[in-house]
Design a protein around this motif. Structure first.
Motif, PDB file in Angstrom:
ATOM      1  N   TYR A 117      41.251  49.937  27.650  1.00  0.00           N
ATOM      2  CA  TYR A 117      41.852  49.711  28.868  1.00  0.00           C
ATOM      3  C   TYR A 117      42.869  50.603  29.332  1.00  0.00           C
ATOM      4  CZ  TYR A 117      37.500  45.681  28.920  1.00  0.00           C
ATOM      5  OH  TYR A 117      36.841  45.121  28.743  1.00  0.00           O
ATOM      6  N   LYS A 118      42.991  51.051  30.247  1.00  0.00           N
ATOM      7  CA  LYS A 118      44.879  51.028  30.219  1.00  0.00           C
ATOM      8  C   LYS A 118      45.409  51.048  31.385  1.00  0.00           C
ATOM      9  CE  LYS A 118      46.411  56.054  30.715  1.00  0.00           C
ATOM     10  NZ  LYS A 118      46.606  56.955  31.095  1.00  0.00           N
ATOM     11  N   LEU A 119      46.038  50.518  31.921  1.00  0.00           N
ATOM     12  CA  LEU A 119      47.051  49.387  32.048  1.00  0.00           C
ATOM     13  C   LEU A 119      48.293  50.540  32.320  1.00  0.00           C
ATOM     14  CD1 LEU A 119      47.342  48.152  34.463  1.00  0.00           C
ATOM     15  CD2 LEU A 119      48.165  45.588  32.198  1.00  0.00           C
ATOM     16  N   ASN A 120      48.782  51.165  34.101  1.00  0.00           N
ATOM     17  CA  ASN A 120      49.664  51.944  33.845  1.00  0.00           C
ATOM     18  C   ASN A 120      49.706  53.402  32.446  1.00  0.00           C
ATOM     19  OD1 ASN A 120      50.789  50.861  36.012  1.00  0.00           O
ATOM     20  ND2 ASN A 120      51.542  49.056  35.053  1.00  0.00           N
ATOM     21  N   GLU A 121      50.590  52.878  31.908  1.00  0.00           N
ATOM     22  CA  GLU A 121      50.593  54.630  30.946  1.00  0.00           C
ATOM     23  C   GLU A 121      50.294  53.562  29.213  1.00  0.00           C
ATOM     24  OE1 GLU A 121      51.195  56.989  31.277  1.00  0.00           O
ATOM     25  OE2 GLU A 121      51.430  56.323  33.839  1.00  0.00           O
ATOM     26  N   LEU A 176      47.631  51.438  26.973  1.00  0.00           N
ATOM     27  CA  LEU A 176      46.040  52.287  26.281  1.00  0.00           C
ATOM     28  C   LEU A 176      45.969  50.136  25.245  1.00  0.00           C
ATOM     29  CD1 LEU A 176      43.828  53.269  26.464  1.00  0.00           C
ATOM     30  CD2 LEU A 176      44.471  54.368  24.493  1.00  0.00           C
ATOM     31  N   PHE A 177      45.265  49.567  25.830  1.00  0.00           N
ATOM     32  CA  PHE A 177      44.970  48.416  24.659  1.00  0.00           C
ATOM     33  C   PHE A 177      43.473  48.558  24.320  1.00  0.00           C
ATOM     34  CE2 PHE A 177      47.701  47.378  28.270  1.00  0.00           C
ATOM     35  CZ  PHE A 177      48.829  46.717  27.941  1.00  0.00           C
ATOM     36  N   PHE A 178      43.103  48.012  23.352  1.00  0.00           N
ATOM     37  CA  PHE A 178      41.694  48.132  22.631  1.00  0.00           C
ATOM     38  C   PHE A 178      41.022  47.136  22.904  1.00  0.00           C
ATOM     39  CE2 PHE A 178      41.903  51.960  20.235  1.00  0.00           C
ATOM     40  CZ  PHE A 178      42.453  52.717  21.192  1.00  0.00           C
ATOM     41  N   TYR A 179      39.914  46.294  23.160  1.00  0.00           N
ATOM     42  CA  TYR A 179      39.564  44.895  23.032  1.00  0.00           C
ATOM     43  C   TYR A 179      38.728  45.611  22.043  1.00  0.00           C
ATOM     44  CZ  TYR A 179      36.832  40.781  23.724  1.00  0.00           C
ATOM     45  OH  TYR A 179      35.987  39.772  23.931  1.00  0.00           O
ATOM     46  N   VAL A 180      38.947  44.977  21.264  1.00  0.00           N
ATOM     47  CA  VAL A 180      38.096  44.331  19.639  1.00  0.00           C
ATOM     48  C   VAL A 180      37.093  43.653  19.951  1.00  0.00           C
ATOM     49  CG1 VAL A 180      37.731  44.752  17.590  1.00  0.00           C
ATOM     50  CG2 VAL A 180      39.651  45.593  18.204  1.00  0.00           C
ATOM     51  N   GLU A 181      35.474  44.050  19.395  1.00  0.00           N
ATOM     52  CA  GLU A 181      34.415  42.301  19.315  1.00  0.00           C
ATOM     53  C   GLU A 181      33.742  42.267  18.649  1.00  0.00           C
ATOM     54  OE1 GLU A 181      30.729  40.761  22.503  1.00  0.00           O
ATOM     55  OE2 GLU A 181      32.409  43.044  23.287  1.00  0.00           O
ATOM     56  N   LYS A 182      33.042  41.759  17.454  1.00  0.00           N
ATOM     57  CA  LYS A 182      31.668  42.002  16.319  1.00  0.00           C
ATOM     58  C   LYS A 182      30.755  41.814  16.753  1.00  0.00           C
ATOM     59  CE  LYS A 182      30.665  40.466  12.168  1.00  0.00           C
ATOM     60  NZ  LYS A 182      32.212  39.808  10.864  1.00  0.00           N
ATOM     61  N   LEU A 183      29.536  42.994  17.244  1.00  0.00           N
ATOM     62  CA  LEU A 183      28.471  42.325  17.580  1.00  0.00           C
ATOM     63  C   LEU A 183      27.360  41.930  16.532  1.00  0.00           C
ATOM     64  CD1 LEU A 183      28.354  45.615  19.562  1.00  0.00           C
ATOM     65  CD2 LEU A 183      29.213  43.242  20.385  1.00  0.00           C
ATOM     66  N   LEU A 184      27.931  42.661  15.182  1.00  0.00           N
ATOM     67  CA  LEU A 184      26.658  42.009  14.396  1.00  0.00           C
ATOM     68  C   LEU A 184      27.774  42.005  12.640  1.00  0.00           C
ATOM     69  CD1 LEU A 184      23.851  44.559  14.730  1.00  0.00           C
ATOM     70  CD2 LEU A 184      23.813  41.840  15.361  1.00  0.00           C
ATOM     71  N   PRO A 185      27.111  41.035  11.672  1.00  0.00           N
ATOM     72  CA  PRO A 185      26.454  40.037  12.280  1.00  0.00           C
ATOM     73  C   PRO A 185      26.539  39.347  12.843  1.00  0.00           C
ATOM     74  CG  PRO A 185      27.297  40.377  10.295  1.00  0.00           C
ATOM     75  CD  PRO A 185      28.078  41.193  10.914  1.00  0.00           C
ATOM     76  N   VAL A 186      26.075  38.112  13.468  1.00  0.00           N
ATOM     77  CA  VAL A 186      26.035  37.499  14.619  1.00  0.00           C
ATOM     78  C   VAL A 186      26.734  36.162  13.977  1.00  0.00           C
ATOM     79  CG1 VAL A 186      24.350  35.849  16.347  1.00  0.00           C
ATOM     80  CG2 VAL A 186      24.248  38.130  15.943  1.00  0.00           C
ATOM     81  N   LYS A 190      49.201  34.286  42.058  1.00  0.00           N
ATOM     82  CA  LYS A 190      47.508  33.420  41.693  1.00  0.00           C
ATOM     83  C   LYS A 190      46.532  33.967  41.766  1.00  0.00           C
ATOM     84  CE  LYS A 190      49.454  28.894  42.821  1.00  0.00           C
ATOM     85  NZ  LYS A 190      49.814  28.474  43.453  1.00  0.00           N
ATOM     86  N   GLN A 191      46.359  35.444  41.675  1.00  0.00           N
ATOM     87  CA  GLN A 191      45.335  36.658  41.868  1.00  0.00           C
ATOM     88  C   GLN A 191      45.379  37.534  40.978  1.00  0.00           C
ATOM     89  OE1 GLN A 191      43.727  36.914  45.474  1.00  0.00           O
ATOM     90  NE2 GLN A 191      45.035  35.004  45.832  1.00  0.00           N
ATOM     91  N   ALA A 192      44.093  37.264  40.909  1.00  0.00           N
ATOM     92  CA  ALA A 192      43.531  38.221  39.388  1.00  0.00           C
ATOM     93  C   ALA A 192      42.440  39.425  40.118  1.00  0.00           C
ATOM     94  CB  ALA A 192      42.443  37.022  38.522  1.00  0.00           C
ATOM     95  N   ALA A 193      43.234  40.966  39.494  1.00  0.00           N
ATOM     96  CA  ALA A 193      42.398  42.019  39.563  1.00  0.00           C
ATOM     97  C   ALA A 193      41.705  42.891  38.116  1.00  0.00           C
ATOM     98  CB  ALA A 193      43.700  42.876  39.780  1.00  0.00           C
ATOM     99  N   ARG A 194      40.548  42.902  38.786  1.00  0.00           N
ATOM    100  CA  ARG A 194      40.176  43.126  37.302  1.00  0.00           C
ATOM    101  C   ARG A 194      40.603  44.584  37.182  1.00  0.00           C
ATOM    102  NH1 ARG A 194      35.247  42.565  34.374  1.00  0.00           N
ATOM    103  NH2 ARG A 194      34.381  43.881  34.030  1.00  0.00           N
ATOM    104  N   ILE A 195      40.543  45.110  35.627  1.00  0.00           N
ATOM    105  CA  ILE A 195      41.217  45.730  35.285  1.00  0.00           C
ATOM    106  C   ILE A 195      39.595  46.292  34.134  1.00  0.00           C
ATOM    107  CG2 ILE A 195      42.185  47.347  33.579  1.00  0.00           C
ATOM    108  CD1 ILE A 195      44.055  45.419  33.877  1.00  0.00           C
ATOM    109  N   GLU A 196      39.255  48.000  34.844  1.00  0.00           N
ATOM    110  CA  GLU A 196      37.953  48.127  34.294  1.00  0.00           C
ATOM    111  C   GLU A 196      38.387  49.071  33.325  1.00  0.00           C
ATOM    112  OE1 GLU A 196      34.726  47.583  35.291  1.00  0.00           O
ATOM    113  OE2 GLU A 196      35.153  46.683  37.584  1.00  0.00           O
ATOM    114  N   PRO A 197      36.840  49.246  32.327  1.00  0.00           N
ATOM    115  CA  PRO A 197      37.308  49.585  30.981  1.00  0.00           C
ATOM    116  C   PRO A 197      37.362  51.356  31.261  1.00  0.00           C
ATOM    117  CG  PRO A 197      35.473  48.644  31.079  1.00  0.00           C
ATOM    118  CD  PRO A 197      35.880  47.921  32.493  1.00  0.00           C
ATOM    119  N   VAL A 198      38.189  52.440  30.341  1.00  0.00           N
ATOM    120  CA  VAL A 198      38.080  53.470  30.812  1.00  0.00           C
ATOM    121  C   VAL A 198      36.977  53.585  29.523  1.00  0.00           C
ATOM    122  CG1 VAL A 198      39.377  54.103  32.361  1.00  0.00           C
ATOM    123  CG2 VAL A 198      40.149  53.492  29.112  1.00  0.00           C
ATOM    124  N   THR A 199      36.303  55.142  29.512  1.00  0.00           N
ATOM    125  CA  THR A 199      36.077  55.683  28.265  1.00  0.00           C
ATOM    126  C   THR A 199      37.119  56.362  27.490  1.00  0.00           C
ATOM    127  OG1 THR A 199      34.889  57.975  29.812  1.00  0.00           O
ATOM    128  CG2 THR A 199      33.389  55.240  28.927  1.00  0.00           C
TER     129      THR A 199
END
Length: 320
Positions: A193-197, A199-209, A7-16
């Protein structure tokens, strides 16, 4: 992103991408093979070029044609500093490439200058047989346009898609202004984002709104508006996906789905995927294999065998 343990959440920080030692070419190759990351199930797209040079020796990253017949320029930058340290603005560079594509009037021109060299470069990914790269390119491009009823609209417009892990304010401001002046330009943020080995990509459309009205209408609601004649008409701002179609009962688990214009069939599963020859696949992945396109309009090209209607027709009838 968060990792949940108990029941615990641990934040995964993005990488570059720099930290991952990934180059712009690496990102380009991922998108070349998975352009549906920045498309949705309502869009078909055919990748026709990579690193195409224009007369001034500029090189566009990826080139595609969409289901409306538009030529699409996809320009990629790895990190924000790659955008800020350029002598030429990111969006202006893309506009110059799009302008060079505006001169193409016939499919033969696009195939000769762009698609045939692309097929030749990636020969192992195509079944050429006795055909030349040009002949196969003409066949595939014309079929794509014909099936999508876009032959008469070929390259009437050019679209631009900018992809980066982050954007500077000047780029976003310029793109927003261009959008307001009817230039079709989009910005997608690709966050790794990298979790262990893994790799995950979060894709977000910024524009057009996105239109804020889309957030105000529950997908299960059917809003009524009055027409000029005083009649009530059902309107909808969001189209339902397969999970809701299953929930509503307009399609059911076990229904047979057929690829439009083909004999390929799959059995619909409760999660919206299809079972094909004993293998579970998403409908998008299944249809991409059948048509050989980079992205497919899922609901237009998936036919409900029992009714003979596409999933698009079924949902449009249901929502009024």
């Amino acid at each position: 992103m968060y990792s949940i343990k108990g029941k615990q959440a641990a934040r995964i920080e993005p990488v570059t991408f720099s930290e991952l030692n990934m180059t712009e070419n690496d990102i380009e190759e991922i998108l070349r093979n998975s352009i549906d990351m920045i498309c949705d199930e309502e869009e078909s797209m055919l990748i026709v070029g990579r690193q195409v040079r224009n007369e001034k020796n500029g090189r566009s990253d990826l080139t595609a044609v969409d289901n409306s017949g538009n030529i699409v320029l996809i320009e990629i930058k790895r990190d924000r500093k790659d955008i800020e340290h350029r002598r030429e603005a990111f969006e202006f560079q893309a506009i110059r490439y799009a302008a060079s594509y505006a001169t193409i009037e016939k499919t033969d021109d696009l195939v000769k200058k762009v698609y045939a060299p692309y097929i030749e470069k990636y020969r192992s990914e195509f079944e050429l047989g006795e055909l030349t790269s040009f002949e196969l390119g003409i066949r595939k491009l014309n079929e794509f346009l014909q099936v999508n009823d876009a032959q008469k609209n070929f390259n009437e417009k050019q679209r631009i898609i900018l992809v980066a892990s982050d954007f500077d304010e000047q780029t976003l401001s310029a793109v927003a202004w261009l959008n307001s002046n009817n230039v079709d330009m989009s910005c997608y943020r690709l966050t790794p984002y990298k979790l262990n080995e893994d790799l995950f990509f979060y894709v977000e459309k910024l524009l057009p709104v996105t239109n804020y009205d889309d957030y105000y209408v529950n997908l299960m609601d059917k809003s009524l508006i009055a027409t000029a004649s005083g009649e009530k008409k059902i309107i909808r701002r969001s189209l339902p996906k397969i999970d809701l179609m299953l929930e509503w009962g307009v399609v059911k688990e076990g229904d047979i789905i057929v690829a439009k214009g083909r004999e390929d069939e799959g059995r619909l599963l409760s999660n919206g995927n299809v079972m094909v020859n004993g293998e579970e696949k998403s409908m998008q992945a299944w249809l991409k294999e059948i048509y050989g396109w980079s992205s497919v309009q899922t609901y237009v090209f998936a036919v409900h065998k029992e009714t003979g209607k596409t999933l698009s027709q079924i949902r449009e009838e249901y929502i009024g």
